[in-house]
Design an enzyme around this catalytic site. Structure first.
Site, mmCIF file in Angstrom:
data_model
loop_
_atom_site.group_PDB
_atom_site.id
_atom_site.type_symbol
_atom_site.label_atom_id
_atom_site.label_comp_id
_atom_site.label_asym_id
_atom_site.label_seq_id
_atom_site.Cartn_x
_atom_site.Cartn_y
_atom_site.Cartn_z
ATOM 1 N N ARG A 51 -7.966 -7.292 5.805
ATOM 2 C CA ARG A 51 -6.686 -7.481 6.469
ATOM 3 C C ARG A 51 -5.571 -6.928 5.557
ATOM 4 O O ARG A 51 -5.029 -7.668 4.481
ATOM 5 C CB ARG A 51 -6.088 -8.828 6.706
ATOM 6 C CG ARG A 51 -7.312 -9.449 7.758
ATOM 7 C CD ARG A 51 -7.112 -10.961 7.673
ATOM 8 N NE ARG A 51 -7.933 -11.705 8.454
ATOM 9 C CZ ARG A 51 -8.134 -13.131 8.705
ATOM 10 N NH1 ARG A 51 -7.132 -13.940 8.284
ATOM 11 N NH2 ARG A 51 -8.691 -13.658 9.497
ATOM 12 N N ASP A 53 -1.653 -5.616 4.047
ATOM 13 C CA ASP A 53 -0.570 -6.477 4.461
ATOM 14 C C ASP A 53 0.388 -5.653 5.368
ATOM 15 O O ASP A 53 0.303 -4.341 5.549
ATOM 16 C CB ASP A 53 -0.012 -6.446 3.171
ATOM 17 C CG ASP A 53 -0.765 -7.418 2.213
ATOM 18 O OD1 ASP A 53 -1.679 -8.209 2.810
ATOM 19 O OD2 ASP A 53 -0.607 -6.963 1.096
ATOM 20 N N ARG A 198 -1.648 -6.263 -5.304
ATOM 21 C CA ARG A 198 -0.261 -6.269 -5.463
ATOM 22 C C ARG A 198 0.364 -7.428 -6.713
ATOM 23 O O ARG A 198 1.242 -6.928 -7.294
ATOM 24 C CB ARG A 198 0.563 -6.361 -4.180
ATOM 25 C CG ARG A 198 0.381 -5.418 -2.971
ATOM 26 C CD ARG A 198 0.833 -6.143 -1.737
ATOM 27 N NE ARG A 198 2.207 -6.372 -1.738
ATOM 28 C CZ ARG A 198 2.667 -7.181 -0.658
ATOM 29 N NH1 ARG A 198 2.042 -7.303 0.471
ATOM 30 N NH2 ARG A 198 4.302 -7.200 -0.804
#
Length: 246
Positions: A51, A53, A198
């Site tokens: 998934r 972001d 991240r």
């Protein structure tokens, strides 16, 4: 029932991420399922390799779906390209064995994170880079990055506080290179937690800005505390480059 594998690329700027959200049309999964269900005149459920972001991009996302159809892969590809918006592209569709699953069969992924390390704006690529005007100590970041390699519990680098599955992952490569004003992080591993790349990049950037010590990574990993790690770098600099399968 046939099983299909799709190779996808997308600019995630205007989307709310990969995962469908109710009836919202602003997700990658939602757009694909809507288009395929219309083309094939049957409900289609798509499984992505992961998934991405909201605001993040992909050059090599993989998804799979089952469908009862006689259409060829070439036909499906052409039809999808007609129905999908310009910022969501189907690069290839192939038929795969029944047990193939885009997420469960994957053995690893490579992500790229791009930082524009200059006070001069990068006007034409502003959607795909994190613009950071303060000078980075790249040598310090490279030294710190080595501590991510290997198998560790990465729960401190996960934004999901309710994550209950195993948070142990293996990072096989993490390179940092300078391409003119751009500082590019490329990380490969067997899997990644929510926001993991991240947060890793955000922590390395703080080291590069001399806001935390170079040897801080092992202590953060050992703490298992999200509060010990750095800020989450903006999504726009992140791109899923490639997904690996046996």
């Amino acid at each position: 029932m046939r099983n299909f594998k799709m190779l996808l690329a997308y600019d995630g700027t205007r989307y709310r991420g990969w995962q469908r959200l109710g009836n919202s049309p602003d997700t990658i999964q939602g757009k694909l399922e809507q288009a395929l269900s219309r083309i094939l005149e049957q409900p289609i459920a798509i499984h992505g390799s992961g998934r991405t972001d909201a605001g993040a991009h992909a050059a090599g996302q993989v998804a799979s779906f089952h469908a009862d159809t006689t259409r060829s892969c070439r036909e499906l590809t052409a039809l999808l390209r007609q129905y999908l918006p310009e910022d969501l592209g189907v690069l290839e569709i192939t038929e795969v064995p029944p047990r193939f699953h885009a997420r469960l069969t994957a053995t690893g992924k490579t992500y790229v994170y791009r930082v524009w390390n200059s006070r001069v704006p990068n006007v034409f690529e502003r959607r795909y880079v994190y613009q950071l005007g303060e000078t980075l100590d790249v040598a310090a970041m490279k030294q710190a990055a080595a501590d991510f390699l290997g198998t560790h519990d990465f729960i401190a680098f996960c934004s999901n506080k309710q994550f209950k599955k195993s948070s142990v992952r293996t990072i096989t490569a993490l390179t940092i290179e300078t391409l003119g004003p751009e500082v590019r992080f490329t990380v490969t591993g067997d899997g990644f937690l929510y926001n993991m790349v991240r947060i890793m990049v955000g922590t390395l950037l703080e080291i590069g800005l001399h806001r935390r010590p170079v040897d801080d990574i092992p202590a953060i990993l050992a703490s298992r505390s999200r509060e010990r790690a750095g800020k989450t770098a903006p999504a726009r600099g992140l791109c899923l480059k490639e997904v690996y399968y046996p």
